[in-house]
Design an enzyme around this catalytic site. Sequence first.
Site, mmCIF file in Angstrom:
data_model
loop_
_atom_site.group_PDB
_atom_site.id
_atom_site.type_symbol
_atom_site.label_atom_id
_atom_site.label_comp_id
_atom_site.label_asym_id
_atom_site.label_seq_id
_atom_site.Cartn_x
_atom_site.Cartn_y
_atom_site.Cartn_z
ATOM 1 N N TYR A 250 86.477 130.113 18.911
ATOM 2 C CA TYR A 250 85.656 129.405 19.902
ATOM 3 C C TYR A 250 84.834 130.410 20.703
ATOM 4 O O TYR A 250 83.633 130.239 20.889
ATOM 5 C CB TYR A 250 86.575 128.590 20.824
ATOM 6 C CG TYR A 250 85.845 127.694 21.793
ATOM 7 C CD1 TYR A 250 85.359 126.451 21.389
ATOM 8 C CD2 TYR A 250 85.640 128.075 23.121
ATOM 9 C CE1 TYR A 250 84.689 125.613 22.290
ATOM 10 C CE2 TYR A 250 84.976 127.246 24.012
ATOM 11 C CZ TYR A 250 84.508 126.015 23.596
ATOM 12 O OH TYR A 250 83.849 125.194 24.480
ATOM 13 N N SER B 86 79.342 127.889 26.909
ATOM 14 C CA SER B 86 80.680 127.810 27.501
ATOM 15 C C SER B 86 80.887 129.006 28.426
ATOM 16 O O SER B 86 80.127 129.984 28.359
ATOM 17 C CB SER B 86 81.717 127.846 26.369
ATOM 18 O OG SER B 86 83.014 128.078 26.870
HETATM 19 P P1 NAP Z 1 85.118 116.529 23.581
HETATM 20 O O1 NAP Z 1 85.384 115.315 24.394
HETATM 21 O O2 NAP Z 1 86.171 117.095 22.703
HETATM 22 O O3 NAP Z 1 83.764 116.322 22.778
HETATM 23 C C1 NAP Z 1 83.392 117.081 21.669
HETATM 24 C C2 NAP Z 1 82.409 116.271 20.855
HETATM 25 O O4 NAP Z 1 82.086 116.977 19.641
HETATM 26 C C3 NAP Z 1 83.006 114.933 20.433
HETATM 27 O O5 NAP Z 1 82.004 113.960 20.406
HETATM 28 C C4 NAP Z 1 83.478 115.254 19.039
HETATM 29 O O6 NAP Z 1 83.659 114.121 18.227
HETATM 30 C C5 NAP Z 1 82.334 116.112 18.560
HETATM 31 N N1 NAP Z 1 82.667 116.794 17.311
HETATM 32 C C6 NAP Z 1 83.607 117.734 17.110
HETATM 33 N N2 NAP Z 1 83.663 118.062 15.800
HETATM 34 C C7 NAP Z 1 82.731 117.298 15.170
HETATM 35 C C8 NAP Z 1 82.313 117.155 13.832
HETATM 36 N N3 NAP Z 1 82.860 117.853 12.836
HETATM 37 N N4 NAP Z 1 81.328 116.265 13.553
HETATM 38 C C9 NAP Z 1 80.775 115.524 14.520
HETATM 39 N N5 NAP Z 1 81.136 115.607 15.807
HETATM 40 C C10 NAP Z 1 82.100 116.480 16.126
HETATM 41 O O7 NAP Z 1 84.804 117.726 24.578
HETATM 42 P P2 NAP Z 1 83.556 118.017 25.532
HETATM 43 O O8 NAP Z 1 84.097 118.833 26.619
HETATM 44 O O9 NAP Z 1 82.796 116.799 25.843
HETATM 45 O O10 NAP Z 1 82.713 118.983 24.587
HETATM 46 C C11 NAP Z 1 81.320 118.916 24.421
HETATM 47 C C12 NAP Z 1 80.776 120.322 24.267
HETATM 48 O O11 NAP Z 1 80.977 121.026 25.486
HETATM 49 C C13 NAP Z 1 81.460 121.143 23.175
HETATM 50 O O12 NAP Z 1 80.503 121.952 22.518
HETATM 51 C C14 NAP Z 1 82.408 121.999 23.976
HETATM 52 O O13 NAP Z 1 82.746 123.172 23.313
HETATM 53 C C15 NAP Z 1 81.567 122.265 25.207
HETATM 54 N N6 NAP Z 1 82.298 122.735 26.383
HETATM 55 C C16 NAP Z 1 83.240 121.975 26.992
HETATM 56 C C17 NAP Z 1 83.867 122.480 28.113
HETATM 57 C C18 NAP Z 1 84.924 121.715 28.852
HETATM 58 O O14 NAP Z 1 85.509 122.264 29.776
HETATM 59 N N7 NAP Z 1 85.203 120.482 28.534
HETATM 60 C C19 NAP Z 1 83.548 123.728 28.602
HETATM 61 C C20 NAP Z 1 82.572 124.468 27.953
HETATM 62 C C21 NAP Z 1 81.964 123.962 26.843
HETATM 63 P P3 NAP Z 1 85.112 113.411 18.164
HETATM 64 O O15 NAP Z 1 85.234 112.629 19.437
HETATM 65 O O16 NAP Z 1 85.010 112.563 16.933
HETATM 66 O O17 NAP Z 1 86.129 114.491 18.052
#
Ligand code: NAP
Length: 254
Positions: free
Chosen positions: A159, A146
């Site tokens: 986080y 991140s």
């Molecule tokens: P997201 O749509 O919230 O996706 C997060 C994913 O992680 C979802 O599939 C979620 O499942 C899953 N997850 C969370 N807790 C879990 C658990 N206990 N068991 C199994 N699965 C779980 O957000 P995203 O942006 O795509 O995030 C993906 C990754 O990118 C994460 O590591 C996030 O921190 C990182 N990231 C995102 C951004 C951004 O700007 N969006 C920036 C930097 C890093 P559910 O759908 O069931 O909740």
Amino acid sequence: MMILDMFNLKGKVAVVTGANTGLGQGMAVALGQAGAKVVGVARRSCEDTKKKIEEFGGEFTEVIADLSTTEPVQRILDEALAAYGRVDILVNNAGLIKRIDAIEYDEESWDQVVSVNQKVVFFLSQAFAKQYVKQGQGGKIINVASMLSYQGGIRVPAYTASKSAILGLTRALANEWAKYNINVNGIAPGYMATNNTAQLRNDEDRSEEILGRIPAGRWGTPEDMQGTVVWLASAASDYVNGFTIAVDGGWLAR
Ligand code: NAP
């Protein structure tokens, strides 16, 4: 081998956590398009991801698992092996964010965030590394970091702690496992339009502030992750070890 052939993932099996939505879905689809068979791990159905991959004739299997604890780690590996017989690529993408002022931050929220984002990432990586060693052909581990692997952030102390840990863990594991031809690298997404940032994007002031600081002038999308994840999953990156690459529209360059 000609250079574009080195990006081809035909014959490989990729496991992506949090593959039901957002960046995980985008990366799962890309790995499938590059030729890998894809195993999506999620706590709810990956129906939509499956559909997107089957549309172009790719193969997809889901494993339902809650990654809050290490309890499902061995089962995830076993189910992937039962489906496709081997594993080659692990994308540690599942993660969660909890926005609470640091002064009020509670222990339960801390434990939830650190467990999914950091602890389970380590133990899943360890289980896969053992399997890669057993298979004798190396393998790839790609951790999703991140901007808060580099910066402090606001109202997200757990986080930031966990994503900063991911940067270090990526280096630590690369050091120990490069000798097995296992590459451990990271991708640090910038500000991407997914559930993770819905709260930020709904806050007009914060949203404007963030957008104004992104040199590319737009929020990122799951598609923006696709080129980098395929490269890191492929033979084209075999001499890249322990590095985390920002896919951030230039955010860190400011
Ligand atoms: P997201 O749509 O919230 O996706 C997060 C994913 O992680 C979802 O599939 C979620 O499942 C899953 N997850 C969370 N807790 C879990 C658990 N206990 N068991 C199994 N699965 C779980 O957000 P995203 O942006 O795509 O995030 C993906 C990754 O990118 C994460 O590591 C996030 O921190 C990182 N990231 C995102 C951004 C951004 O700007 N969006 C920036 C930097 C890093 P559910 O759908 O069931 O909740």
